[in-house]
Design an enzyme around this catalytic site. Structure first.
Site, PDB file in Angstrom:
ATOM      1  N   VAL A   1       0.955  -1.163   0.170  1.00 36.74           N
ATOM      2  CA  VAL A   1       0.155   0.123   0.075  1.00 36.74           C
ATOM      3  C   VAL A   1       0.728   1.243  -0.099  1.00 36.74           C
ATOM      4  CG1 VAL A   1      -1.870   1.342   1.213  1.00 36.74           C
ATOM      5  CG2 VAL A   1      -1.772  -1.317   1.206  1.00 36.74           C
TER       6      VAL A   1
ATOM      7  N   GLU B   1      -7.662   2.200   1.508  1.00 35.24           N
ATOM      8  CA  GLU B   1      -7.275   2.012   0.052  1.00 35.24           C
ATOM      9  C   GLU B   1      -7.997   0.741  -0.380  1.00 35.24           C
ATOM     10  OE1 GLU B   1      -5.599  -1.067  -0.449  1.00 35.24           O
ATOM     11  OE2 GLU B   1      -5.539  -1.545   1.750  1.00 35.24           O
ATOM     12  N   PHE B   2      -8.191   0.760  -1.806  1.00 29.23           N
ATOM     13  CA  PHE B   2      -8.871  -0.508  -2.240  1.00 29.23           C
ATOM     14  C   PHE B   2      -8.129  -1.210  -3.351  1.00 29.23           C
ATOM     15  CE2 PHE B   2     -11.895   2.521  -0.511  1.00 29.23           C
ATOM     16  CZ  PHE B   2     -12.890   1.564   0.123  1.00 29.23           C
TER      17      PHE B   2
ATOM     18  N   LYS C   1     -14.459   0.496   4.187  1.00 29.25           N
ATOM     19  CA  LYS C   1     -13.390  -0.814   3.997  1.00 29.25           C
ATOM     20  C   LYS C   1     -13.848  -1.927   4.242  1.00 29.25           C
ATOM     21  CE  LYS C   1      -9.492  -2.337   2.699  1.00 29.25           C
ATOM     22  NZ  LYS C   1      -8.144  -2.150   2.632  1.00 29.25           N
TER      23      LYS C   1
ATOM     24  N   CYS D   1      -5.806  -9.341   2.648  1.00 34.58           N
ATOM     25  CA  CYS D   1      -6.809  -8.602   3.198  1.00 34.58           C
ATOM     26  C   CYS D   1      -8.289  -9.396   3.398  1.00 34.58           C
ATOM     27  CB  CYS D   1      -7.069  -7.614   1.952  1.00 34.58           C
ATOM     28  SG  CYS D   1      -5.859  -6.252   1.748  1.00 34.58           S
TER      29      CYS D   1
ATOM     30  N   LYS E   1      -3.400 -15.410  -6.051  1.00 28.71           N
ATOM     31  CA  LYS E   1      -3.980 -14.982  -7.205  1.00 28.71           C
ATOM     32  C   LYS E   1      -3.019 -14.725  -8.238  1.00 28.71           C
ATOM     33  CE  LYS E   1      -4.714 -10.355  -6.967  1.00 28.71           C
ATOM     34  NZ  LYS E   1      -5.658  -9.131  -6.898  1.00 28.71           N
TER      35      LYS E   1
HETATM   36  C1  UDX Z   1      -8.764  -7.313  -2.182  1.00 28.61           C
HETATM   37  C2  UDX Z   1      -9.656  -6.324  -2.714  1.00 28.61           C
HETATM   38  O1  UDX Z   1     -10.271  -6.750  -3.972  1.00 28.61           O
HETATM   39  C3  UDX Z   1      -9.217  -4.829  -2.621  1.00 28.61           C
HETATM   40  O2  UDX Z   1     -10.072  -3.984  -3.050  1.00 28.61           O
HETATM   41  C4  UDX Z   1      -8.688  -4.714  -1.161  1.00 28.61           C
HETATM   42  O3  UDX Z   1      -8.409  -3.460  -0.786  1.00 28.61           O
HETATM   43  C5  UDX Z   1      -7.567  -5.746  -0.716  1.00 28.61           C
HETATM   44  O4  UDX Z   1      -8.090  -6.859  -0.863  1.00 28.61           O
HETATM   45  P1  UDX Z   1      -6.569  -8.489  -3.208  1.00 28.61           P
HETATM   46  O5  UDX Z   1      -6.428  -9.173  -2.063  1.00 28.61           O
HETATM   47  O6  UDX Z   1      -5.546  -8.058  -3.837  1.00 28.61           O
HETATM   48  O7  UDX Z   1      -7.609  -7.292  -3.167  1.00 28.61           O
HETATM   49  O8  UDX Z   1      -7.254  -9.696  -4.095  1.00 28.61           O
HETATM   50  P2  UDX Z   1      -8.814  -9.937  -4.920  1.00 28.61           P
HETATM   51  O9  UDX Z   1      -8.409  -9.841  -6.629  1.00 28.61           O
HETATM   52  O10 UDX Z   1      -9.853  -9.205  -4.324  1.00 28.61           O
HETATM   53  O11 UDX Z   1      -8.821 -11.402  -4.693  1.00 28.61           O
HETATM   54  C6  UDX Z   1      -8.869 -11.927  -3.479  1.00 28.61           C
HETATM   55  C7  UDX Z   1      -9.082 -13.460  -3.537  1.00 28.61           C
HETATM   56  O12 UDX Z   1     -10.446 -13.789  -3.868  1.00 28.61           O
HETATM   57  C8  UDX Z   1      -8.229 -14.183  -4.055  1.00 28.61           C
HETATM   58  O13 UDX Z   1      -7.784 -15.382  -3.493  1.00 28.61           O
HETATM   59  C9  UDX Z   1      -8.899 -14.659  -5.385  1.00 28.61           C
HETATM   60  O14 UDX Z   1      -8.474 -15.627  -5.950  1.00 28.61           O
HETATM   61  C10 UDX Z   1     -10.284 -14.782  -4.856  1.00 28.61           C
HETATM   62  N1  UDX Z   1     -11.500 -14.580  -5.724  1.00 28.61           N
HETATM   63  C11 UDX Z   1     -11.515 -13.407  -6.412  1.00 28.61           C
HETATM   64  C12 UDX Z   1     -12.235 -15.809  -6.303  1.00 28.61           C
HETATM   65  O15 UDX Z   1     -11.920 -16.944  -5.616  1.00 28.61           O
HETATM   66  N2  UDX Z   1     -13.212 -15.512  -7.272  1.00 28.61           N
HETATM   67  C13 UDX Z   1     -13.324 -14.217  -7.752  1.00 28.61           C
HETATM   68  O16 UDX Z   1     -14.488 -14.509  -8.376  1.00 28.61           O
HETATM   69  C14 UDX Z   1     -12.631 -13.309  -7.226  1.00 28.61           C
END
Ligand code: UDX
Length: 437
Positions: free
Chosen positions: A11, A151-152, A207, A263, A323
């Site tokens: 971040v 933040e997002f 958040k 997160c 991811k």
């Molecule tokens: C997330 C939020 O999207 C972001 O706005 C926040 O501030 C921080 O947390 P991030 O942790 O980078 O971001 O990952 P994100 O893309 O949201 O995915 C989170 C998890 O959900 C991953 O393990 C991903 O594989 C899983 N996921 C996501 C699914 O299993 N299915 C989906 O359809 C989407």
């Protein structure tokens, strides 16, 4: 405008580099000397698309600076962004020790009006507590305002998310401080990004509520996927059909091996904890955590369904990060699934385009690490796909079939079509779809 950013994790570093790119002079501070030494040379300690280029560009333009000296960074800055970690404590609550230590250090240093902006995800009430901590301990009479500006940023798309956010949330009480922060984000304002100006508590909760909602959405579709398998429905089509309703929307309806990352798990647990201590329990979110933990074990069940007893079998795992497009393995499903495979007596070979080093730090050499997908699958009894990296989407499946002892594919991200795998002679199990056994 001079800005200090405290903490150079995801971040802090993304925010610092992007604010510098907006044209501001930004000094990023971290207590980790090694990290700062590297950052001064433009070396980013983790993989995040576009970030290293942005850091290098703004270092060169002398808008971005790195230091371990908090006093130096704060002295010239009107605005101080707090971007330190708030990890989970064993009881699920957020550990605010880094926030507290920063607030106390700031109280020592501040000798002029400052706006302290909290970007770290902090429980509702924390910003008010930060202000009282600084006010009670400060050495000078200089006034301080506190702003909540959560933040997002998604890992793997963090720079893009900072530059083109869906919204900017600014919580605070001082209209003067709010105006200063709005000014910092002026480039986004001009691009018609929606701004929400509200009080501290509301900003803090936006958040948590956003992340908890998205985690719930994923968990919902994961349970629907499991049900699809029992009744012969196809979850990919169910998701599509649901997502066309604009009240639901198509995003975050992809089933998988359970959500992970730095997160969602931490924030959902922290919100559950806040609900408990406020006598307003989040029953739904308790179920989300429970279902998500079980979901991670679906991969093992699927391997057993196709391979029988896993003892003595060799399993190839593609994808270790939680991811794609990140080297981050925090709360990655692979960190639960691979130790379970080892416990079941299986041997594991693993490959990931970016996360092997991070994974190795935790799982060490209990796993054989491969340098390519093809090397990974050689002489294995089954292939398990855990992360939907692009390079796994077009694997040479005929070649893979030749290299494997038995052609078995468990695809926890539904990146392949069951009918294609059937024609190639694989046993195949996606998630929430027809199993080819
Ligand atoms: C997330 C939020 O999207 C972001 O706005 C926040 O501030 C921080 O947390 P991030 O942790 O980078 O971001 O990952 P994100 O893309 O949201 O995915 C989170 C998890 O959900 C991953 O393990 C991903 O594989 C899983 N996921 C996501 C699914 O299993 N299915 C989906 O359809 C989407």
């Amino acid at each position: 405008m001079h800005i200090a950013v405290i903490g150079t994790g995801y971040v802090g570093l993304v925010s610092g580099a992007c604010l510098a790119d907006f044209g501001m002079k930004v000094t990023c501070v971290d207590i980790n000397e090694e990290k700062i030494k590297k950052l001064k040379k433009g070396e980013v300690p983790f993989y995040e698309p576009g970030l290293e280029e942005l850091v290098k560009k703004n270092l060169k333009a002398e808008r971005l600076f790195f230091t371990t000296r908090l006093d130096e960074a704060v002295k010239n800055s009107l605005v101080i962004f707090i971007c330190v970690g708030t990890p989970s404590k064993p009881d699920g609550s957020a550990d605010l020790s880094q926030i507290k230590s920063v607030a106390l250090s700031l109280a020592e240093i501040i000798d002029d009006y400052k706006v302290i902006v909290t970007k770290s995800t902090v429980p509702v009430g924390t910003n008010r507590w930060i202000k009282s901590l600084i006010d009670a301990n400060k050495k000078s009479n200089a006034p301080v305002d506190v702003i909540s500006n959560p933040e997002f940023l998604r890992e793997g798309a963090a720079v893009e998310d900072f530059m083109h956010p869906d919204r900017v949330i600014i919580g605070g009480e001082s209209s003067y401080a709010i105006a200063i922060i709005k000014d910092i984000y002026r480039p986004l304002y001009l691009a018609e990004t929606p701004f929400i100006i509200t009080n501290l508590e509301t900003a803090e909760l936006i958040k948590y509520a956003s992340n908890a909602f998205l985690a719930t959405k994923i968990t919902f579709i994961n349970e629907i996927a499991n049900f699809c398998e029992k009744v012969g429905a196809d979850v990919t089509v169910v998701s599509k059909g649901m997502g066309l309703d604009p009240r639901i929307g198509p995003k975050f309806l992809n089933p998988g091996p359970g959500f992970g990352g730095s997160c969602f798990p931490k924030d959902v647990r922290a919100l559950i904890h806040q609900g408990k201590t406020s006598n307003s329990p989040f029953k739904l979110l308790e179920a989300v955590i429970e279902v998500n933990e079980k979901q991670k074990l679906r991969a093992i069940e699927k391997l057993r369904e196709l391979c029988g007893d896993l003892k003595g079998k060799t399993i190839a795992v593609l994808g270790l990060s939680f991811k794609p497009n990140t080297s981050d393995v925090r709360e990655s499903p692979a960190l639960t699934i691979i130790p379970e495979l080892l416990k079941a007596g299986a041997k594991v070979k693993a490959y990931d385009p970016a996360a092997i080093e991070e994974f190795k730090k935790i799982v060490k050499d209990k796993v054989i690490y491969a340098s390519s997908p093809l090397e990974c699958v050689r002489d294995t009894d089954a292939l398990l796909i855990l992360t939907e990296w692009n390079e796994f989407r077009f694997l040479d499946l005929s070649q893979i079939k030749k290299l494997m002892k038995t052609p078995v594919l468990v695809d926890m991200r539904n990146i392949y079509e069951p009918s294609v795998l059937k024609n190639l002679g694989f046993k195949y199990s996606g998630i929430g779809r027809k199993v080819i056994a």
